[in-house]
Design a protein around this motif. Structure first.
Motif, PDB file in Angstrom:
ATOM      1  N   GLU A  30       3.466   4.197 -10.433  1.00  0.00           N
ATOM      2  CA  GLU A  30       2.211   3.518 -10.106  1.00  0.00           C
ATOM      3  C   GLU A  30       1.070   4.520  -9.960  1.00  0.00           C
ATOM      4  OE1 GLU A  30       0.042   0.234  -9.868  1.00  0.00           O
ATOM      5  OE2 GLU A  30       2.228   0.071  -9.797  1.00  0.00           O
ATOM      6  N   TRP A  31       1.399   5.701  -9.444  1.00  0.00           N
ATOM      7  CA  TRP A  31       0.378   6.737  -9.195  1.00  0.00           C
ATOM      8  C   TRP A  31       1.002   8.073  -9.571  1.00  0.00           C
ATOM      9  CZ3 TRP A  31      -1.798   8.627  -3.867  1.00  0.00           C
ATOM     10  CH2 TRP A  31      -3.077   9.165  -4.051  1.00  0.00           C
ATOM     11  N   ASN A  32       0.854   8.426 -10.820  1.00  0.00           N
ATOM     12  CA  ASN A  32       1.578   9.588 -11.356  1.00  0.00           C
ATOM     13  C   ASN A  32       0.932  10.909 -10.957  1.00  0.00           C
ATOM     14  OD1 ASN A  32       3.573  10.933 -12.836  1.00  0.00           O
ATOM     15  ND2 ASN A  32       2.240  11.053 -14.640  1.00  0.00           N
ATOM     16  N   GLU A  33      -0.408  10.997 -11.022  1.00  0.00           N
ATOM     17  CA  GLU A  33      -1.104  12.237 -10.700  1.00  0.00           C
ATOM     18  C   GLU A  33      -2.057  12.007  -9.537  1.00  0.00           C
ATOM     19  OE1 GLU A  33      -0.600  15.141 -11.883  1.00  0.00           O
ATOM     20  OE2 GLU A  33       0.837  14.579 -13.444  1.00  0.00           O
ATOM     21  N   ALA A  50       4.671  -0.366 -11.389  1.00  0.00           N
ATOM     22  CA  ALA A  50       5.968   0.202 -11.021  1.00  0.00           C
ATOM     23  C   ALA A  50       6.938  -0.905 -10.616  1.00  0.00           C
ATOM     24  CB  ALA A  50       5.810   1.196  -9.884  1.00  0.00           C
ATOM     25  N   LEU A  51       8.233  -0.638 -10.812  1.00  0.00           N
ATOM     26  CA  LEU A  51       9.259  -1.615 -10.441  1.00  0.00           C
ATOM     27  C   LEU A  51       9.248  -1.876  -8.943  1.00  0.00           C
ATOM     28  CD1 LEU A  51      11.795  -3.313 -11.045  1.00  0.00           C
ATOM     29  CD2 LEU A  51      13.146  -1.220 -10.738  1.00  0.00           C
ATOM     30  N   SER A  52       9.094  -0.828  -8.149  1.00  0.00           N
ATOM     31  CA  SER A  52       9.105  -0.989  -6.686  1.00  0.00           C
ATOM     32  C   SER A  52       7.949  -1.866  -6.217  1.00  0.00           C
ATOM     33  CB  SER A  52       9.036   0.380  -6.018  1.00  0.00           C
ATOM     34  OG  SER A  52       7.913   1.110  -6.497  1.00  0.00           O
ATOM     35  N   VAL A  53       6.769  -1.664  -6.791  1.00  0.00           N
ATOM     36  CA  VAL A  53       5.605  -2.478  -6.402  1.00  0.00           C
ATOM     37  C   VAL A  53       5.802  -3.923  -6.853  1.00  0.00           C
ATOM     38  CG1 VAL A  53       3.095  -2.701  -6.571  1.00  0.00           C
ATOM     39  CG2 VAL A  53       4.146  -0.441  -6.585  1.00  0.00           C
ATOM     40  N   ARG A  54       6.397  -4.084  -8.020  1.00  0.00           N
ATOM     41  CA  ARG A  54       6.640  -5.441  -8.517  1.00  0.00           C
ATOM     42  C   ARG A  54       7.671  -6.175  -7.660  1.00  0.00           C
ATOM     43  NH1 ARG A  54       6.754  -4.579 -15.140  1.00  0.00           N
ATOM     44  NH2 ARG A  54       4.514  -4.132 -15.355  1.00  0.00           N
ATOM     45  N   VAL A  55       8.646  -5.444  -7.119  1.00  0.00           N
ATOM     46  CA  VAL A  55       9.629  -6.077  -6.232  1.00  0.00           C
ATOM     47  C   VAL A  55       8.934  -6.619  -4.984  1.00  0.00           C
ATOM     48  CG1 VAL A  55      11.575  -5.616  -4.697  1.00  0.00           C
ATOM     49  CG2 VAL A  55      11.615  -4.776  -7.046  1.00  0.00           C
ATOM     50  N   VAL A  56       8.059  -5.790  -4.381  1.00  0.00           N
ATOM     51  CA  VAL A  56       7.324  -6.243  -3.188  1.00  0.00           C
ATOM     52  C   VAL A  56       6.429  -7.428  -3.531  1.00  0.00           C
ATOM     53  CG1 VAL A  56       5.626  -5.567  -1.447  1.00  0.00           C
ATOM     54  CG2 VAL A  56       7.410  -3.963  -2.130  1.00  0.00           C
ATOM     55  N   ALA A  57       5.723  -7.345  -4.670  1.00  0.00           N
ATOM     56  CA  ALA A  57       4.828  -8.439  -5.059  1.00  0.00           C
ATOM     57  C   ALA A  57       5.607  -9.721  -5.340  1.00  0.00           C
ATOM     58  CB  ALA A  57       4.021  -8.032  -6.289  1.00  0.00           C
ATOM     59  N   PHE A  68       0.835  -1.209   0.000  1.00  0.00           N
ATOM     60  CA  PHE A  68       0.000   0.000   0.000  1.00  0.00           C
ATOM     61  C   PHE A  68       0.872   1.262   0.000  1.00  0.00           C
ATOM     62  CE2 PHE A  68      -1.656   3.232   2.986  1.00  0.00           C
ATOM     63  CZ  PHE A  68      -2.712   3.721   2.237  1.00  0.00           C
ATOM     64  N   LEU A  69       1.918   1.277   0.833  1.00  0.00           N
ATOM     65  CA  LEU A  69       2.794   2.442   0.937  1.00  0.00           C
ATOM     66  C   LEU A  69       3.584   2.670  -0.344  1.00  0.00           C
ATOM     67  CD1 LEU A  69       4.049   4.666   2.738  1.00  0.00           C
ATOM     68  CD2 LEU A  69       5.735   2.956   3.487  1.00  0.00           C
ATOM     69  N   VAL A  70       4.174   1.610  -0.872  1.00  0.00           N
ATOM     70  CA  VAL A  70       5.004   1.732  -2.078  1.00  0.00           C
ATOM     71  C   VAL A  70       4.157   2.168  -3.269  1.00  0.00           C
ATOM     72  CG1 VAL A  70       6.323   0.380  -3.749  1.00  0.00           C
ATOM     73  CG2 VAL A  70       6.780   0.133  -1.314  1.00  0.00           C
ATOM     74  N   ALA A  71       2.932   1.641  -3.375  1.00  0.00           N
ATOM     75  CA  ALA A  71       2.057   2.021  -4.496  1.00  0.00           C
ATOM     76  C   ALA A  71       1.681   3.492  -4.436  1.00  0.00           C
ATOM     77  CB  ALA A  71       0.804   1.154  -4.485  1.00  0.00           C
ATOM     78  N   ARG A  72       1.647   4.068  -3.263  1.00  0.00           N
ATOM     79  CA  ARG A  72       1.336   5.493  -3.126  1.00  0.00           C
ATOM     80  C   ARG A  72       2.559   6.362  -3.386  1.00  0.00           C
ATOM     81  NH1 ARG A  72      -3.093   7.654  -1.229  1.00  0.00           N
ATOM     82  NH2 ARG A  72      -4.845   6.292  -0.764  1.00  0.00           N
TER      83      ARG A  72
END
Length: 465
Positions: free
Chosen positions: A174-177, A209-216, A165-169
């Motif tokens: 992942e959340w551009n705008e 996003a790469l960061s979200v994919r790493v966590v997943a 949840f934190l990384v996606a924000r």
């Protein structure tokens, strides 16, 4: 019943070949028939104690005549004050030494002398597996993991979903705008995403996003390894046929009401409980003393037979119980062993043989001969299987897996912060603001931190007025 030694070949190895064979002393040895220590095979005696006696005779150069104790007892004080069994025969000089599974106790040491113990043992509980069968609990499916492991798994799940949840924000990929777009990775959706991975099911939203994919990815790896460990341990649990023994300790034995329990009549085990100050041991003694007419057994063979045929638990020497469990696959010894003790050779007090026999026993131990005899007479296929007892998987066994998850989560958070920093640096260049100010503003917007924003708006509004 008497048997004269036939150990001429063994004795010849201990005689100096340079001189004539001297007259060897003959010792009268009292023993007791008990498998595997002393057994009768084709009118001859064999067993662990017989092999030990042969080895001692070869080292100390003596002959021996073996006799089985007349009353079939090990040795205890009778109501008349006289000693029974093998101890009594040694005291009355009917035998020179006693070679048998004879426990060294303080009471016996006061009237006879003992050598260095040739076997170490303790007091255990012999049970029949069928009497321990119990219905599977309603939550039997939780048994493969210990409580600590389930607690760690729950904590890892919540922590991973929060990091997702934190990384996606934080990640602009992942959340551009944040002001115009909706973030699909809400906390509830993150919980659903983590639960879906546990069930090996693909769920939405899909990370970009790469960061979200790493966590997943690290969570997927964690769940696959965890499920493999769960399935393997659950299969082992079902194939073992039962859960952990309901009677693990002597306290468990006292609390239950299904099994009767007792020991050998007049044995050192009975007097151990009688003299113990431990409350649990006192309860065991009182139970056996009140029911001495039907809980005591005369011989070890009778004890094993009674355990196999009735709801009876036998309290006795753990090393003998290991043998019974090895010979009879439906028997098992409870894990707890108390009262560490040893089997020694009894001699008359001030006997010249005591020290010689003790030194010989030590030499046999140092040379590995005692270990060889132990393995020889306790050999059994059931013994190997009994050691492969099932147990719940502990957190230590999955420590590397939890560590890998923690490292993966940390890398995901770091990657998200790096992505956000990179965007803030570009935005600061276009807006001609400091990078820190833009980075702080981005974090406040993405995490919905509005307090400072409102304060700044109120301050600017008052300045305009």
């Amino acid at each position: 019943m008497n048997w004269t030694s036939r150990n001429d070949d063994a004795l010849s190895q201990g005689i100096d070949s340079r001189g004539p064979e001297e007259a060897l002393p003959t010792l009268t040895v009292t023993t007791i028939l008990e498998d595997p220590y002393v057994m009768v095979r084709s009118a001859e005696l064999e067993g662990y104690c017989i092999d030990l006696l042969k080895a001692l005779a070869a080292m100390l150069r003596f002959r021996y005549r073996v006799k089985v104790v007349g009353d079939g007892q090990y040795g205890a004080v009778a109501p008349s004050g006289n000693w029974t069994g093998m101890i009594g025969e040694v005291l009355r000089r009917e035998a020179d030494i006693a070679v048998a599974p004879l426990t060294v106790t303080s009471a016996r040491e006061e009237v006879v002398s003992f050598t260095t113990p040739f076997l170490q043992t303790g007091i255990g509980i012999l049970l029949r597996k069928e009497t321990l069968s119990q219905e599977m609990s309603f939550f039997h499916f939780l048994a493969p993991f210990s409580k600590e492991t389930w607690t760690g798994l729950l904590f890892a799940y919540v922590l991973t979903c929060f990091c997702l949840f934190l990384v996606a924000r934080l990640s602009p990929c992942e959340w551009n705008e944040p002001k115009n777009e909706e973030n699909h990775f809400t906390f509830l959706n993150s919980l659903w995403f983590g639960a879906g991975a546990l069930a090996l099911q693909g769920v939405t939203p899909r990370p970009k996003a790469l960061s979200v994919r790493v966590v997943a990815a690290v969570w997927w790896l964690f769940t696959i390894a965890l499920l493999a460990a769960y399935i393997a341990n659950f299969t082992a649990l079902l194939s073992s046929g039962s859960e952990q023994l309901p009677i693990q300790t002597f306290e468990d034995l006292v609390k239950q009401r299904k099994l009767e329990f007792g020991t050998l009549e007049g044995s050192s085990t009975f007097y151990f409980f009688k003299n113990s100050k431990n409350p649990i041991h006192q309860m065991i003694y009182e139970y056996m003393d009140k029911r001495r007419d039907h809980v005591f057994v005369k011989t070890y063979q009778e004890a094993v037979q009674r355990v196999m045929e009735s709801n009876y638990a036998f309290i006795g020497e753990s090393i003998s119980q290991d043998l019974a469990a090895a010979r009879h696959c439906n028997l098992i010894r409870a894990p707890e062993v108390i009262g560490a003790r040893g089997f020694g050779i009894a001699t008359t007090q001030a006997s010249p043989w005591t020290k010689q026999l003790s030194v010989a026993v030590l030499k046999l131990r140092e040379s590995g001969d005692l270990d060889y005899l132990r393995n020889k007479w306790w050999e059994s296929s059931c013994l190997h299987r009994s050691r492969e007892r099932w147990s719940p998987l502990q957190p230590q066994a999955l420590g590397g897996l939890f560590l890998t998850l923690a490292i993966g989560l940390a890398l995901g958070v770091i990657a998200a912060v790096a992505e956000l920093s990179n965007k803030s640096r570009r935005a600061a260049g276009h807006a001609k603001k400091s990078c820190c100010a833009v980075f702080t503003e981005e974090i406040c917007t993405r995490l919905h931190i509005k307090k400072n924003t409102r304060q700044s708006q109120e301050t600017s509004g008052r300045a305009n007025d």
